[in-house]
Design a protein around this motif. Structure first.
Motif, mmCIF file in Angstrom:
data_model
loop_
_atom_site.group_PDB
_atom_site.id
_atom_site.type_symbol
_atom_site.label_atom_id
_atom_site.label_comp_id
_atom_site.label_asym_id
_atom_site.label_seq_id
_atom_site.Cartn_x
_atom_site.Cartn_y
_atom_site.Cartn_z
ATOM 1 N N ARG A 1 -0.757 -3.198 -8.824
ATOM 2 C CA ARG A 1 -0.784 -1.731 -8.727
ATOM 3 C C ARG A 1 -1.677 -1.179 -9.834
ATOM 4 N N VAL A 2 -2.598 -0.295 -9.465
ATOM 5 C CA VAL A 2 -3.472 0.360 -10.438
ATOM 6 C C VAL A 2 -3.172 1.859 -10.425
ATOM 7 N N LYS A 3 -2.711 2.387 -11.554
ATOM 8 C CA LYS A 3 -2.320 3.800 -11.644
ATOM 9 C C LYS A 3 -3.522 4.653 -12.060
ATOM 10 N N VAL A 4 -3.916 5.538 -11.149
ATOM 11 C CA VAL A 4 -5.079 6.401 -11.364
ATOM 12 C C VAL A 4 -4.606 7.840 -11.583
ATOM 13 N N ASP A 5 -5.223 8.524 -12.526
ATOM 14 C CA ASP A 5 -4.880 9.903 -12.841
ATOM 15 C C ASP A 5 -5.367 10.828 -11.719
ATOM 16 N N GLN B 1 4.356 -6.870 -9.090
ATOM 17 C CA GLN B 1 4.697 -7.520 -10.358
ATOM 18 C C GLN B 1 3.883 -6.941 -11.514
ATOM 19 N N THR B 2 2.633 -6.588 -11.246
ATOM 20 C CA THR B 2 1.735 -6.113 -12.294
ATOM 21 C C THR B 2 1.316 -4.682 -12.026
ATOM 22 N N THR B 3 1.408 -3.839 -13.052
ATOM 23 C CA THR B 3 0.921 -2.467 -12.993
ATOM 24 C C THR B 3 -0.132 -2.286 -14.075
ATOM 25 N N LEU B 4 -1.307 -1.816 -13.701
ATOM 26 C CA LEU B 4 -2.404 -1.631 -14.639
ATOM 27 C C LEU B 4 -2.618 -0.146 -14.907
ATOM 28 N N ASP B 5 -2.915 0.179 -16.170
ATOM 29 C CA ASP B 5 -3.280 1.539 -16.528
ATOM 30 C C ASP B 5 -4.507 1.506 -17.429
ATOM 31 N N ASP B 6 -4.776 2.597 -18.106
ATOM 32 C CA ASP B 6 -5.996 2.708 -18.902
ATOM 33 C C ASP B 6 -6.094 1.639 -19.986
ATOM 34 N N GLY B 7 -4.948 1.246 -20.528
ATOM 35 C CA GLY B 7 -4.957 0.241 -21.581
ATOM 36 C C GLY B 7 -5.465 -1.107 -21.114
ATOM 37 N N ILE C 1 -11.800 -1.953 -13.357
ATOM 38 C CA ILE C 1 -10.554 -1.968 -12.579
ATOM 39 C C ILE C 1 -10.483 -3.227 -11.731
ATOM 40 N N PHE C 2 -11.584 -3.549 -11.050
ATOM 41 C CA PHE C 2 -11.609 -4.758 -10.224
ATOM 42 C C PHE C 2 -11.453 -6.012 -11.083
ATOM 43 N N ALA C 3 -12.100 -6.025 -12.232
ATOM 44 C CA ALA C 3 -12.007 -7.191 -13.116
ATOM 45 C C ALA C 3 -10.583 -7.386 -13.612
ATOM 46 N N ALA C 4 -9.916 -6.298 -14.002
ATOM 47 C CA ALA C 4 -8.542 -6.389 -14.507
ATOM 48 C C ALA C 4 -7.588 -6.823 -13.398
ATOM 49 N N ALA C 5 -7.800 -6.321 -12.180
ATOM 50 C CA ALA C 5 -6.956 -6.728 -11.062
ATOM 51 C C ALA C 5 -7.145 -8.209 -10.755
ATOM 52 N N GLY C 6 -8.391 -8.678 -10.793
ATOM 53 C CA GLY C 6 -8.655 -10.094 -10.578
ATOM 54 C C GLY C 6 -8.022 -10.955 -11.646
ATOM 55 N N ARG C 7 -8.094 -10.506 -12.885
ATOM 56 C CA ARG C 7 -7.477 -11.242 -13.993
ATOM 57 C C ARG C 7 -5.967 -11.353 -13.796
ATOM 58 N N SER C 8 -5.351 -10.267 -13.332
ATOM 59 C CA SER C 8 -3.901 -10.271 -13.118
ATOM 60 C C SER C 8 -3.505 -11.248 -12.019
ATOM 61 N N ARG D 1 -16.989 -7.401 -2.721
ATOM 62 C CA ARG D 1 -17.518 -7.377 -4.093
ATOM 63 C C ARG D 1 -16.436 -7.845 -5.064
ATOM 64 N N PHE D 2 -16.860 -8.412 -6.166
ATOM 65 C CA PHE D 2 -15.958 -8.816 -7.253
ATOM 66 C C PHE D 2 -14.871 -9.778 -6.772
ATOM 67 N N GLY D 3 -15.118 -10.496 -5.663
ATOM 68 C CA GLY D 3 -14.132 -11.435 -5.145
ATOM 69 C C GLY D 3 -13.100 -10.818 -4.223
ATOM 70 N N PHE D 4 -13.304 -9.548 -3.818
ATOM 71 C CA PHE D 4 -12.342 -8.852 -2.967
ATOM 72 C C PHE D 4 -13.017 -8.348 -1.684
ATOM 73 N N ASP D 5 -12.289 -8.433 -0.564
ATOM 74 C CA ASP D 5 -12.645 -7.660 0.622
ATOM 75 C C ASP D 5 -12.176 -6.240 0.341
#
Length: 411
Positions: free
Chosen positions: A402-406, A135-141, A161-168, A215-219
């Motif tokens: 989903r986190v898109k990495v270059d 449902q959610t895709t994260l990028d640099d923005g 990255i972990f913080a943004a994923a947790g927020r999502s 860490r950061f609430g994630f296994d």
């Protein structure tokens, strides 16, 4: 004159016997995480058939009630959702009884173990590819950078990255318990550099399935099976001695009809035919030969298989796209400098979610190995197979990020 009892370093002397180890060398397979983080419960609900349905429905409206007034019932819509279970993967190898009897090693048993691991790896890679349906895709923005640009990972932004994923995940009301992150060795390296001495607890958290820490609430799991894509723009026919490499495996262009040497391919007569021939060389399709391609060295071919590399030629777009898994490095040395791997297409996808709440792995036939007697030979075929379906139901997409990495900066 020296004695010849031993025969020197070549072991040719009569009193210098050779020695064979009791076990063959080990192939390093990925430690699969599918059973740990994906949902596999539905395989028990599909004894027969190819489609499993799991519908979802809308919500009723909360209204303010006025005494003595009629209540308007909500119209609720139900929607069907399903996953098809009809993909069968098979792997086979012939073992001759005569050779097995004379061998120091259990040829059939060794083949069976490797096949089981390969089938498991293939299934996990197919499931991991479902990350594109998150449902959610994260990028640099999403971590303070530029919208629409893939993230260049570094020790200074890995925690973002972990913080943004947790927020999502929080935004879609996901539970805190059971959250996981699947990252690659390159991402783990950046995390370790960020944590520094704070990573001392890591060793106490290591698991056999790739769990490295919490860490950061994630296994946090490390895996080489995360979904990767890239696209090679190749408008011009290659020139002899040009090279293209994928995951450290090099393909070399030779003149039309003159492919000589492991990993070399014939450039054919047009750019489209050249690109198609390169695609065959990558996928190991067609018949090797001087006018097609020369088979890779065994170690290189196995690396591409373990990485799940599959290439697709597109004559309309003048590209060869690849799907692979893990921290893949692509490169080229093409004469036409405009032909290159497209930077924006090289994407590594990190995966964040809630265990057992995201991707479905449904096996109507779990991976199994059989020995089938060959009617025309003194031997048998070791055959492994599984029938499966992978997918993600609509509501579960909200529990996957989903986190898109270059990947173009990987060296």
């Amino acid at each position: 004159m020296a004695n010849t009892y031993i025969g020197g370093s070549d072991g040719a002397g009569l009193f210098d016997p050779e020695h064979w180890t009791k076990q063959m060398q080990m192939t390093l397979f990925e430690e699969n995480q599918a059973m740990r983080v994906y949902n596999m419960d539905l395989r028990t609900e599909l004894p027969k058939g190819t489609v499993i349905h799991k519908p979802y429905r809308g919500l009723s409206k909360v209204q303010t009630y006025t005494p003595g007034s009629d209540i308007t019932p909500s119209d609720v819509t139900a929607t069907d959702d399903s996953i098809t279970v009809n993909t069968t993967k098979v792997i086979s190898e012939y073992v001759d009884y005569v050779e097995e009897n004379q061998s120091l090693y259990g040829l059939g048993d060794n083949a069976a173990i490797r096949m089981q691991r390969q089938l498991n790896n293939n299934t996990e890679q197919a499931a991991t590819a479902q990350i594109t349906n998150a449902q959610t895709t994260l990028d640099d923005g999403d971590i303070g950078g530029t919208d629409g640009v893939n993230i260049v990972m570094s020790p200074s932004n890995i925690q973002k990255i972990f913080a943004a994923a947790g927020r999502s995940l929080d935004g879609y009301r996901n539970q805190q318990a059971g959250r996981y992150a699947r990252i690659t060795p390159r991402a783990l390296e950046n995390l370790r550099l960020f944590l520094g001495e704070k990573a001392s607890e890591e060793g106490r958290q290591v698991g056999a399935d790739g769990l490295v820490m919490r860490r950061f609430g994630f296994d946090i799991f490390v895996s080489n099976n995360l979904y990767y894509t890239a696209s090679l723009s190749m408008v011009t026919i290659a020139t002899a001695t040009d090279t293209i490499s994928i995951a450290g495996v090099t393909f070399t262009a030779d003149a039309d009809g003159a492919a000589v040497g492991a990993g070399h391919f014939s450039i054919q007569t047009t750019a489209d035919l050249c690109r198609a021939q390169l695609t065959d060389a990558v996928n190991d399709t067609g018949t090797p030969g001087v006018d097609t391609f020369v088979q890779l060295a065994q170690a290189d071919r196995e690396e591409l298989r373990l990485r799940g590399v599959v290439a697709t030629n597109d004559n309309s777009a003048d590209t060869m796209a690849i799907v692979a898994y893990g921290d893949i490095i692509v490169a080229e040395a093409l004469t036409d400098t405009t032909d290159t791997w497209t930077a924006t297409s090289s994407i590594l996808n990190l995966e964040f979610g809630v265990a057992k709440k995201t991707i479905e792995v449904i096996e109507s036939a779990v991976p199994r190995i059989r020995k089938v007697e060959d009617p025309d030979r003194i031997g048998y075929n070791v055959m492994g197979w599984t029938t499966r379906g992978v997918g993600i139901f609509t509501e579960s997409k909200k529990s996957l990020v989903r986190v898109k990495v270059d990947g173009s900066v990987f060296v």
